[in-house]
Design an enzyme around this catalytic site. Structure first.
Site, PDB file in Angstrom:
ATOM      1  N   GLY A  14     -10.271 -16.506  -3.931  1.00 53.62           N
ATOM      2  CA  GLY A  14      -9.093 -16.568  -3.077  1.00 53.62           C
ATOM      3  C   GLY A  14      -9.391 -17.307  -1.788  1.00 53.62           C
ATOM      4  O   GLY A  14     -10.532 -17.718  -1.517  1.00 53.62           O
ATOM      5  N   PHE A  15      -8.377 -17.478  -0.979  1.00 55.78           N
ATOM      6  CA  PHE A  15      -8.503 -18.214   0.281  1.00 55.78           C
ATOM      7  C   PHE A  15      -9.576 -17.607   1.181  1.00 55.78           C
ATOM      8  O   PHE A  15     -10.553 -18.265   1.562  1.00 55.78           O
ATOM      9  CB  PHE A  15      -7.126 -18.220   0.960  1.00 55.78           C
ATOM     10  CG  PHE A  15      -7.094 -18.700   2.382  1.00 55.78           C
ATOM     11  CD1 PHE A  15      -7.863 -19.779   2.804  1.00 55.78           C
ATOM     12  CD2 PHE A  15      -6.263 -18.074   3.311  1.00 55.78           C
ATOM     13  CE1 PHE A  15      -7.814 -20.225   4.118  1.00 55.78           C
ATOM     14  CE2 PHE A  15      -6.202 -18.513   4.617  1.00 55.78           C
ATOM     15  CZ  PHE A  15      -6.978 -19.581   5.027  1.00 55.78           C
ATOM     16  N   ILE A  16      -9.438 -16.328   1.501  1.00 54.96           N
ATOM     17  CA  ILE A  16     -10.405 -15.678   2.388  1.00 54.96           C
ATOM     18  C   ILE A  16     -11.726 -15.468   1.665  1.00 54.96           C
ATOM     19  O   ILE A  16     -12.805 -15.697   2.232  1.00 54.96           O
ATOM     20  CB  ILE A  16      -9.836 -14.343   2.899  1.00 54.96           C
ATOM     21  CG1 ILE A  16      -8.606 -14.594   3.776  1.00 54.96           C
ATOM     22  CG2 ILE A  16     -10.893 -13.556   3.679  1.00 54.96           C
ATOM     23  CD1 ILE A  16      -7.812 -13.348   4.121  1.00 54.96           C
ATOM     24  N   TYR A 156       4.211  -3.713  -0.485  1.00 60.23           N
ATOM     25  CA  TYR A 156       2.877  -4.299  -0.273  1.00 60.23           C
ATOM     26  C   TYR A 156       2.157  -3.558   0.852  1.00 60.23           C
ATOM     27  O   TYR A 156       1.017  -3.101   0.693  1.00 60.23           O
ATOM     28  CB  TYR A 156       3.002  -5.786   0.070  1.00 60.23           C
ATOM     29  CG  TYR A 156       1.776  -6.357   0.728  1.00 60.23           C
ATOM     30  CD1 TYR A 156       0.585  -6.501   0.023  1.00 60.23           C
ATOM     31  CD2 TYR A 156       1.795  -6.747   2.071  1.00 60.23           C
ATOM     32  CE1 TYR A 156      -0.556  -7.019   0.643  1.00 60.23           C
ATOM     33  CE2 TYR A 156       0.664  -7.260   2.689  1.00 60.23           C
ATOM     34  CZ  TYR A 156      -0.500  -7.389   1.973  1.00 60.23           C
ATOM     35  OH  TYR A 156      -1.623  -7.899   2.584  1.00 60.23           O
ATOM     36  N   LYS A 160      -1.310  -1.007   0.841  1.00 63.17           N
ATOM     37  CA  LYS A 160      -2.516  -1.257   1.647  1.00 63.17           C
ATOM     38  C   LYS A 160      -2.801  -0.068   2.567  1.00 63.17           C
ATOM     39  O   LYS A 160      -3.957   0.317   2.758  1.00 63.17           O
ATOM     40  CB  LYS A 160      -2.358  -2.552   2.456  1.00 63.17           C
ATOM     41  CG  LYS A 160      -2.178  -3.794   1.619  1.00 63.17           C
ATOM     42  CD  LYS A 160      -3.334  -4.040   0.664  1.00 63.17           C
ATOM     43  CE  LYS A 160      -4.506  -4.688   1.343  1.00 63.17           C
ATOM     44  NZ  LYS A 160      -5.583  -5.051   0.381  1.00 63.17           N
TER      45      LYS A 160
END
Length: 339
Positions: A14-16, A156, A160
């Protein structure tokens, strides 16, 4: 000679995850990556990131889902990671309205699988990604980790926030050191195409109008990817411990009954959306055509991080200005998409 530390990174393509794995490899870690290469956005981008990581002999990857029964137990047993950074999740506020089950399975069940594996094979430190969306309907700014966060605005965000509570229970019951980090609006090279920076840049370069929600009355704590990664890297070496006699220092989110805390990683600045768009205009040399829209369901008008706890724990505070970060992002975008 010090023994090489092992890090297990979920969501490694993924991006991170990609940027974090690069940093850990550069710092001499052996990195085990896990990524299911979800098609939530362009898989080609994930494949390119993974291919670059795989060029490093210190990196190995498993392409599977964190919620696959028994998989995390097997990975923990095989590799015995010293550090676990759990980034894998179904992301996106608006998609959670249309497909909430994906969030239940990836975010809740996936985190449960990791916690159970850590219970059996305890790492030295676990760092789990949360989100600024956990602050939900809070209006006190900037957001501080010691503020109550009870009114999430999207499913979402609710998943979390639930993982924070799940991790706290395991930290308390089994002595697992856990840091939850809440990140804000992260942007930079290799970013997600479903996020505003790429959407805006692509449309501005094509001369197409951009959708600007809440009629532009939005503020975000835009955090450049390198700053986020630096914060995570430094927090790895700041594992929490249960405080003696339950005495928690003022301003610390440390649990009084567990080696657990939550830490904001943000730029400590609320940037007007118009100013972010202006930075893209400057970097592209084009003016944006704005399509003003009402607020979207599940969204909030502003986010703003109090990053004092991060600074007190690590000595670090994110510092990349939006103009610098956007210029670097647009340069990458032009190169990657051959614009």
């Amino acid at each position: 000679m010090a023994e090489t530390r092992k890090a297990l990174v979920t969501g490694s393509s993924g991006f991170i995850g990609y940027h974090l794995c690069r940093r850990l490899l550069a710092d001499g870690f052996q990195v085990i990556g896990l990524d299911n290469m979800s098609d939530y956005y362009d898989v080609t981008l994930k494949q390119r990131r993974q291919a670059m990581l795989s060029q490093d002999p210190g990196f190995q990857v498993v392409n599977d889902s964190v919620e696959t029964p028994g998989l995390m137990m097997q990975l923990f047993d095989t590799h015995r990671p010293d550090v676990v950074i759990h980034l894998a999740a179904q992301a996106g506020v608006r998609y959670s309205i249309d497909n909430p089950r994906a969030y239940l399975e990836s975010n809740i069940v996936g985190t449960f699988e990791i916690l159970e594996a850590a219970r059996a094979f305890p790492p030295q430190h676990m760092l789990l990604a949360s989100t600024s969306s956990a602050y939900g309907a809070n209006t006190k700014m900037p957001y501080a980790e010691t503020d109550r966060a009870d009114h999430q605005m999207s499913f979402y965000a609710a998943t979390k926030k639930a993982t924070e509570g799940m991790a706290h229970s395991y930290a308390h019951l089994f002595g697992l050191p856990v840091t939850m980090f809440r990140f804000f609006t992260v942007y930079g090279p290799w970013g997600r195409p479903d996020m505003a920076p790429i959407k805006f840049t692509a449309r501005i370069l094509r001369g197409e109008p951009i959708d600007v929600y809440n009629n532009g009355e939005m503020k975000r704590d835009f955090t450049y990817i390198d700053d986020l990664v630096e914060g995570i890297r430094l927090l790895i070496d700041a594992a929490p411990a249960t405080p003696e006699n339950g005495q928690v220092p003022e301003g610390d989110s440390l649990s009084p009954v567990a080696p657990w805390r939550v830490v904001n990683i943000g730029n400590s600045e609320a940037v007007e959306l118009d100013d972010f768009i202006a930075a893209i205009e400057a970097a592209t040399g084009r003016k944006a055509l704005r399509n003003l829209m009402p607020m979207q369901a599940g969204d909030v008008p502003a986010t703003w991080a109090d990053a004092n706890l991060l600074k007190s724990l690590t000595g670090y505070q994110p510092k990349t200005r939006v103009t610098e970060g956007v210029a670097a992002f647009v340069a990458w975008y032009r190169d990657y998409y051959n614009v």
